[in-house]
Design an enzyme around this catalytic site. Structure first.
Site, PDB file in Angstrom:
ATOM      1  N   ALA A  17       0.648  -1.039   0.105  1.00  6.54           N
ATOM      2  CA  ALA A  17       0.033   0.159  -0.027  1.00  6.54           C
ATOM      3  C   ALA A  17       0.926   1.232  -0.135  1.00  6.54           C
ATOM      4  CB  ALA A  17      -0.869  -0.070   1.171  1.00  6.54           C
ATOM      5  N   SER A  18       1.990   1.162   0.631  1.00  2.00           N
ATOM      6  CA  SER A  18       2.826   2.458   0.797  1.00  2.00           C
ATOM      7  C   SER A  18       3.842   2.758  -0.796  1.00  2.00           C
ATOM      8  CB  SER A  18       3.743   2.339   1.967  1.00  2.00           C
ATOM      9  OG  SER A  18       4.743   1.502   1.804  1.00  2.00           O
ATOM     10  N   GLY A  19       3.719   1.605  -1.453  1.00  2.00           N
ATOM     11  CA  GLY A  19       4.628   1.810  -2.803  1.00  2.00           C
ATOM     12  C   GLY A  19       4.043   2.943  -3.533  1.00  2.00           C
ATOM     13  N   ARG A  20       4.838   3.146  -4.664  1.00  2.00           N
ATOM     14  CA  ARG A  20       4.521   3.860  -5.861  1.00  2.00           C
ATOM     15  C   ARG A  20       3.105   3.497  -6.529  1.00  2.00           C
ATOM     16  NH1 ARG A  20      10.200   4.340  -6.095  1.00  2.00           N
ATOM     17  NH2 ARG A  20       9.927   2.106  -6.675  1.00  2.00           N
ATOM     18  N   THR A 107       3.325  -7.289 -10.572  1.00  2.00           N
ATOM     19  CA  THR A 107       4.779  -7.316 -10.134  1.00  2.00           C
ATOM     20  C   THR A 107       5.836  -7.885 -11.256  1.00  2.00           C
ATOM     21  OG1 THR A 107       4.008  -7.835  -7.899  1.00  2.00           O
ATOM     22  CG2 THR A 107       6.320  -8.426  -8.409  1.00  2.00           C
ATOM     23  N   ASN A 132       3.063  -5.185 -18.004  1.00  2.64           N
ATOM     24  CA  ASN A 132       2.680  -3.812 -18.189  1.00  2.64           C
ATOM     25  C   ASN A 132       1.067  -3.841 -18.289  1.00  2.64           C
ATOM     26  OD1 ASN A 132       1.958  -1.322 -19.383  1.00  2.64           O
ATOM     27  ND2 ASN A 132       4.455  -0.930 -19.487  1.00  2.64           N
ATOM     28  N   MET A 133       0.328  -3.118 -17.602  1.00  2.00           N
ATOM     29  CA  MET A 133      -1.233  -2.951 -17.644  1.00  2.00           C
ATOM     30  C   MET A 133      -1.524  -1.845 -18.653  1.00  2.00           C
ATOM     31  SD  MET A 133      -2.433  -5.208 -15.138  1.00  2.00           S
ATOM     32  CE  MET A 133      -1.315  -6.422 -13.989  1.00  2.00           C
ATOM     33  N   HIS A 163      13.859   3.176 -17.166  1.00  2.00           N
ATOM     34  CA  HIS A 163      13.307   3.327 -16.022  1.00  2.00           C
ATOM     35  C   HIS A 163      13.796   4.144 -14.762  1.00  2.00           C
ATOM     36  CE1 HIS A 163      10.902  -0.060 -17.515  1.00  2.00           C
ATOM     37  NE2 HIS A 163       9.812   0.523 -16.978  1.00  2.00           N
ATOM     38  N   LYS A 167      14.191   1.326  -9.663  1.00  2.00           N
ATOM     39  CA  LYS A 167      13.872  -0.083 -10.124  1.00  2.00           C
ATOM     40  C   LYS A 167      14.724  -1.192  -9.917  1.00  2.00           C
ATOM     41  CE  LYS A 167      11.353  -2.201 -14.026  1.00  2.00           C
ATOM     42  NZ  LYS A 167      10.511  -2.858 -13.234  1.00  2.00           N
ATOM     43  N   GLY A 173       9.848  -5.939 -16.889  1.00  2.00           N
ATOM     44  CA  GLY A 173       8.604  -6.972 -17.293  1.00  2.00           C
ATOM     45  C   GLY A 173       8.141  -6.516 -18.741  1.00  2.00           C
TER      46      GLY A 173
HETATM   47  N1  LIG Z   1       2.727  -4.457 -14.728  1.00  2.00           N
HETATM   48  C1  LIG Z   1       2.895  -3.002 -14.707  1.00  2.00           C
HETATM   49  O1  LIG Z   1       1.921  -2.107 -15.265  1.00  2.00           O
HETATM   50  C2  LIG Z   1       3.849  -2.130 -13.538  1.00  2.00           C
HETATM   51  C3  LIG Z   1       4.423  -3.150 -12.777  1.00  2.00           C
HETATM   52  N2  LIG Z   1       5.315  -2.470 -11.774  1.00  2.00           N
HETATM   53  C4  LIG Z   1       5.791  -3.462 -11.033  1.00  2.00           C
HETATM   54  O2  LIG Z   1       5.335  -3.242  -9.688  1.00  2.00           O
HETATM   55  C5  LIG Z   1       6.336  -3.607  -8.728  1.00  2.00           C
HETATM   56  C6  LIG Z   1       6.090  -2.501  -7.681  1.00  2.00           C
HETATM   57  O3  LIG Z   1       6.490  -1.334  -8.246  1.00  2.00           O
HETATM   58  P1  LIG Z   1       6.734  -0.126  -7.273  1.00  2.00           P
HETATM   59  O4  LIG Z   1       5.210   0.367  -6.877  1.00  2.00           O
HETATM   60  O5  LIG Z   1       7.154   1.123  -8.181  1.00  2.00           O
HETATM   61  O6  LIG Z   1       7.599  -0.382  -6.213  1.00  2.00           O
HETATM   62  P2  LIG Z   1       7.767   0.181  -4.778  1.00  2.00           P
HETATM   63  O7  LIG Z   1       8.957  -0.074  -4.358  1.00  2.00           O
HETATM   64  O8  LIG Z   1       7.531   1.829  -4.863  1.00  2.00           O
HETATM   65  O9  LIG Z   1       6.561  -0.581  -4.113  1.00  2.00           O
HETATM   66  C7  LIG Z   1       6.754  -1.892  -3.692  1.00  2.00           C
HETATM   67  C8  LIG Z   1       6.026  -2.207  -2.381  1.00  2.00           C
HETATM   68  O10 LIG Z   1       5.735  -3.558  -2.338  1.00  2.00           O
HETATM   69  C9  LIG Z   1       5.952  -3.656  -0.788  1.00  2.00           C
HETATM   70  N3  LIG Z   1       6.813  -5.033  -0.857  1.00  2.00           N
HETATM   71  C10 LIG Z   1       7.877  -5.490  -1.172  1.00  2.00           C
HETATM   72  N4  LIG Z   1       8.211  -6.631  -0.933  1.00  2.00           N
HETATM   73  C11 LIG Z   1       7.368  -7.116  -0.056  1.00  2.00           C
HETATM   74  C12 LIG Z   1       7.257  -8.289   0.596  1.00  2.00           C
HETATM   75  N5  LIG Z   1       8.188  -9.218   0.584  1.00  2.00           N
HETATM   76  N6  LIG Z   1       6.043  -8.344   1.424  1.00  2.00           N
HETATM   77  C13 LIG Z   1       5.255  -7.291   1.675  1.00  2.00           C
HETATM   78  N7  LIG Z   1       5.279  -6.299   0.921  1.00  2.00           N
HETATM   79  C14 LIG Z   1       6.315  -6.009   0.040  1.00  2.00           C
HETATM   80  C15 LIG Z   1       7.044  -2.822  -0.397  1.00  2.00           C
HETATM   81  O11 LIG Z   1       7.453  -2.378   0.946  1.00  2.00           O
HETATM   82  P3  LIG Z   1       8.412  -2.109   1.546  1.00  2.00           P
HETATM   83  O12 LIG Z   1       8.652  -0.571   1.239  1.00  2.00           O
HETATM   84  O13 LIG Z   1       8.402  -2.401   2.927  1.00  2.00           O
HETATM   85  O14 LIG Z   1       9.626  -3.000   0.955  1.00  2.00           O
HETATM   86  C16 LIG Z   1       6.236  -1.483  -1.173  1.00  2.00           C
HETATM   87  O15 LIG Z   1       5.140  -0.973  -0.436  1.00  2.00           O
HETATM   88  C17 LIG Z   1       7.509  -3.851  -9.339  1.00  2.00           C
HETATM   89  O16 LIG Z   1       7.942  -5.108  -9.464  1.00  2.00           O
HETATM   90  C18 LIG Z   1       7.341  -3.012 -10.746  1.00  2.00           C
HETATM   91  O17 LIG Z   1       8.352  -3.703 -11.889  1.00  2.00           O
HETATM   92  C19 LIG Z   1       5.154  -0.975 -11.763  1.00  2.00           C
HETATM   93  C20 LIG Z   1       4.583  -0.333 -12.407  1.00  2.00           C
HETATM   94  C21 LIG Z   1       3.754  -0.984 -13.444  1.00  2.00           C
HETATM   95  O1  LIG Z   2       9.096  -0.444 -12.161  1.00  2.00           O
HETATM   96  C1  LIG Z   2       8.409   0.192 -12.836  1.00  2.00           C
HETATM   97  O2  LIG Z   2       8.286   1.213 -12.693  1.00  2.00           O
HETATM   98  C2  LIG Z   2       7.506  -0.378 -13.909  1.00  2.00           C
HETATM   99  N1  LIG Z   2       7.633  -1.559 -14.190  1.00  2.00           N
HETATM  100  C3  LIG Z   2       7.064  -2.454 -15.049  1.00  2.00           C
HETATM  101  C4  LIG Z   2       8.204  -3.434 -16.232  1.00  2.00           C
HETATM  102  O3  LIG Z   2       9.141  -3.750 -15.425  1.00  2.00           O
HETATM  103  O4  LIG Z   2       8.032  -3.203 -17.213  1.00  2.00           O
HETATM  104  C5  LIG Z   2       6.171  -1.702 -15.961  1.00  2.00           C
HETATM  105  C6  LIG Z   2       6.525  -0.183 -16.251  1.00  2.00           C
HETATM  106  O5  LIG Z   2       7.504  -0.121 -17.340  1.00  2.00           O
HETATM  107  C7  LIG Z   2       6.972   0.445 -14.775  1.00  2.00           C
END
Ligand SMILES: NC(=O)C1=CN([C@@H]2O[C@H](COP(=O)(O)OP(=O)(O)OC[C@H]3O[C@@H](n4cnc5c(N)ncnc54)[C@H](OP(=O)(O)O)[C@@H]3O)[C@@H](O)[C@H]2O)C=CC1
Ligand SMILES: O=C(O)C1=N[C@H](C(=O)O)C[C@H](O)C1
Length: 279
Positions: A17-20, A107, A132-133, A163, A167, A173
């Site tokens: 929940a706290s992540g980007r 993820t 990528n969504m 990126h 990252k 992905g």
């Molecule tokens: N498919 C898509 O369209 C997209 C995919 N992504 C992917 O999404 C993922 C997250 O990206 P982003 O939001 O930027 O990353 P962030 O690091 O901002 O957020 C990740 C979150 O997940 C939590 N987390 C990590 N590991 C664990 C664990 N083992 N148990 C519970 N919580 C955990 C983190 O908590 P903590 O801070 O405590 O570690 C944090 O709150 C990445 O893999 C990224 O590549 C991102 C954007 C688009």
């Molecule tokens: O980590 C990111 O930020 C993103 N991750 C995804 C990926 O690994 O392709 C999607 C997007 O590009 C953002």
């Protein structure tokens, strides 16, 4: 988690929940009719546990307390939207499968053994997973497949992604999705054809390889180029994301699309109705 269910709405849990992406999704869900935030998860020991998630994000209360009790929270929801890390997502997949809850996985960076666990979980519940969504990137995968099929191996395929500096996985992905699409277009296996991480005296480029390059810097949201480089000409397909909302909107669409679907593994081409569509 103190929230009470509202009839007629789809209850959605946001992990990380706290992540980007977590915060982006919480804002989107709280502004969208027909859905409600049914839970906000963080890992045990996180500062946000026990706080209202809206307040923790620096805004007004949303009536949902951040929890580390994933089993309890997921059991009371219709969907889980999960952008965290591979180790966390495989655990959430098991819990969502037990609860027969739709699991949307954004993820990236999974190892083959993680993907096997996700496949096993999908025997019990619908899982939508995509690197990528966004609508644009999913269209780009279709275009990549088509161009790769049309241009023979005289055109070298290179995938370049950029990126932000936080990252943790490479290639992205999305780059891997584009690589798979290019390999499919050429009738190749990506595992056999991919060339990742050139450094030093690499020797000449191997004909038919699909090359990957990763740029990391600043606050770049996500940029992907698929380059087809021939003798005397180049074709470049390009997608630029300037706002993470494009990923969040796709994930929310997937959570709603998954309601009532049979167990199985799906991706955004299924959700967007682009499966098999020639771009
Ligand atoms: N498919 C898509 O369209 C997209 C995919 N992504 C992917 O999404 C993922 C997250 O990206 P982003 O939001 O930027 O990353 P962030 O690091 O901002 O957020 C990740 C979150 O997940 C939590 N987390 C990590 N590991 C664990 C664990 N083992 N148990 C519970 N919580 C955990 C983190 O908590 P903590 O801070 O405590 O570690 C944090 O709150 C990445 O893999 C990224 O590549 C991102 C954007 C688009
Ligand atoms: O980590 C990111 O930020 C993103 N991750 C995804 C990926 O690994 O392709 C999607 C997007 O590009 C953002």
């Amino acid at each position: 988690m103190s929230e009470t269910a509202t009839p007629g709405t789809t209850g959605i849990v946001v992990t990380g929940a706290s992540g980007r992406m977590g915060q982006m999704l919480i804002r989107l869900i709280s502004e969208t009719r027909g859905v409600r935030l049914a839970g906000a998860l963080e890992r045990a020991g996180h500062d946000w546990i026990g706080q209202d998630v809206g307040a923790a994000m620096g805004g007004g209360d949303l009536g949902v307390t951040v929890s580390d009790d994933a089993l309890e929270v997921i059991a009371h929801a219709q969907a889980v939207i999960d952008f965290t890390a591979p180790a966390a997502s495989v655990e959430f997949a098991d819990l969502a499968a037990q609860a027969r809850t739709v699991h949307v996985i954004g993820t990236t960076g999974f190892a083959p053994q993680d993907l096997s666990r996700i496949k096993a979980a999908a025997r019990h519940a619908a899982i939508v997973r995509a690197g990528n969504m966004s609508m644009g990137v999913n269209l780009l995968t279709q275009l990549t497949r088509q161009v790769a099929a049309a241009l023979d191996e005289d055109f070298d395929i290179e995938i370049v992604e950029a990126h932000h500096n936080q990252k943790v996985d490479a290639p992205s992905g999305t780059a891997l999705m584009l690589g798979e699409a290019a390999a499919e277009g050429r009738g190749l296996s990506l595992d056999a054809a991919s060339d990742r991480g050139r450094d030093g005296i690499t020797g000449k480029r191997k004909r038919g390889d699909i090359g990957f390059t990763a740029i990391r810097g600043g606050d770049i949201v996500g940029e992907h180029d698929v380059l087809f480089a021939g003798a005397g000409e180049r074709v470049t397909l390009r997608h630029v994301a300037t706002d993470r909302a494009v990923f969040a909107r796709g994930a929310l669409k997937a959570a709603l699309w998954g309601q009532g679907r049979p167990p199985g593994e799906y991706d955004m081409l299924d959700v967007l109705g682009m499966r098999g569509a020639s771009a």
